[in-house]
Design a protein around this motif. Sequence first.
Motif, PDB file in Angstrom:
ATOM      1  N   TRP A 223       0.832  -1.205   0.000  1.00  0.00           N
ATOM      2  CA  TRP A 223       0.000   0.000   0.000  1.00  0.00           C
ATOM      3  C   TRP A 223       0.871   1.262   0.000  1.00  0.00           C
ATOM      4  O   TRP A 223       0.638   2.196  -0.773  1.00  0.00           O
ATOM      5  N   ARG A 236      -4.429   1.390  -5.336  1.00  0.00           N
ATOM      6  CA  ARG A 236      -4.229   1.791  -3.942  1.00  0.00           C
ATOM      7  C   ARG A 236      -5.445   1.433  -3.097  1.00  0.00           C
ATOM      8  O   ARG A 236      -5.315   1.000  -1.947  1.00  0.00           O
ATOM      9  N   ALA A 239      -5.435  -2.332  -2.371  1.00  0.00           N
ATOM     10  CA  ALA A 239      -4.473  -2.673  -1.322  1.00  0.00           C
ATOM     11  C   ALA A 239      -5.006  -2.282   0.055  1.00  0.00           C
ATOM     12  O   ALA A 239      -4.819  -3.017   1.038  1.00  0.00           O
ATOM     13  N   ALA A 240      -5.680  -1.132   0.133  1.00  0.00           N
ATOM     14  CA  ALA A 240      -6.255  -0.704   1.415  1.00  0.00           C
ATOM     15  C   ALA A 240      -7.356  -1.660   1.866  1.00  0.00           C
ATOM     16  O   ALA A 240      -7.447  -2.010   3.055  1.00  0.00           O
TER      17      ALA A 240
END
Length: 311
Positions: A223, A236, A239-240
């Motif tokens: 991240w 992003r 990944a979060a």
Amino acid sequence: MRRILGAPVLLRRLALASLVANVVLVGTGGAVRLTGSGLGCPTWPRCTGASYVTTSAMGAHGVIEFGNRTLTFVVGVLALACVVCAYYQRPRSRPLTLWSVLVLAGIPAQAVIGGITVLTKLNPWVVALHFLASMAVIAAAYQLWVRTAGAPAGATLPRPLAALPRLTAVVTVAVLAVGTIVTGSGPHAGDAHARRTGLDPQEISQLHADAVFLLLGLSVALWYALRAVGAPTAARRAAAWLIGVELAQGVIGFVQYFTHLPILAVGLHMLGASLVWVAALAVLETTRPGAPATAPAAPAQARPAVLTPTS
């Protein structure tokens, strides 16, 4: 009729329904084991030696096990509907056809492994294979759903970073695999007389926890790296989400460990494993090679002045 079946929106909705149904199937499979109903139907493909459906003599365990088998047919019908709709897409899409066929082929394969599980009296290694087969079908169902929105743009990441999403996915698979061994070594065998792996539950649980911490560390590193290189928002965000699902799954894991494996917590942990896998697949999909990532904007003071003619 062809126009209806070839509608892209119909295929997308069916693909999502197929993905959700396969995740739910994992949850109901967990319920079969956690309620001690693994041999509620003691044979396969019949439920009893003389009947394909459960009987009153089988009691609640038979109903639970047969209900899980019935859901397999529902999942199969959804997969078949996806194949038909993919066939009628115009222009015809090769990826849609391929992934829909793979999902459909995975359903009977998974059912056969489930049958072997019953015939081997819930051998823990076959039970583990049954779970991992479900993860493979979920992966195919996810790919089908993603492709119904068209080919994703993806992202071009720096070479040192490009391998990190794949490494995260590999560690996710390892976490799932070791988790099945933990299950096969613990008390919830699906039947009072089912054999266990014979491995020390404490040692296997520790190995599983170590793999989980490694996965969480890789996910956090990914991240931060994606933010640092200005990767697309979708990557992003994926990944979060992976970190969030891992943390929730970790909390459930610690709760079930310190409360001596209550059925509800173990069931939620099994369902959470499927969601972690889907989140890892989303990270892979949004970081695969594709369109260049958006470069971070240069600081204002670093930009050269632009002179414009005056009238």
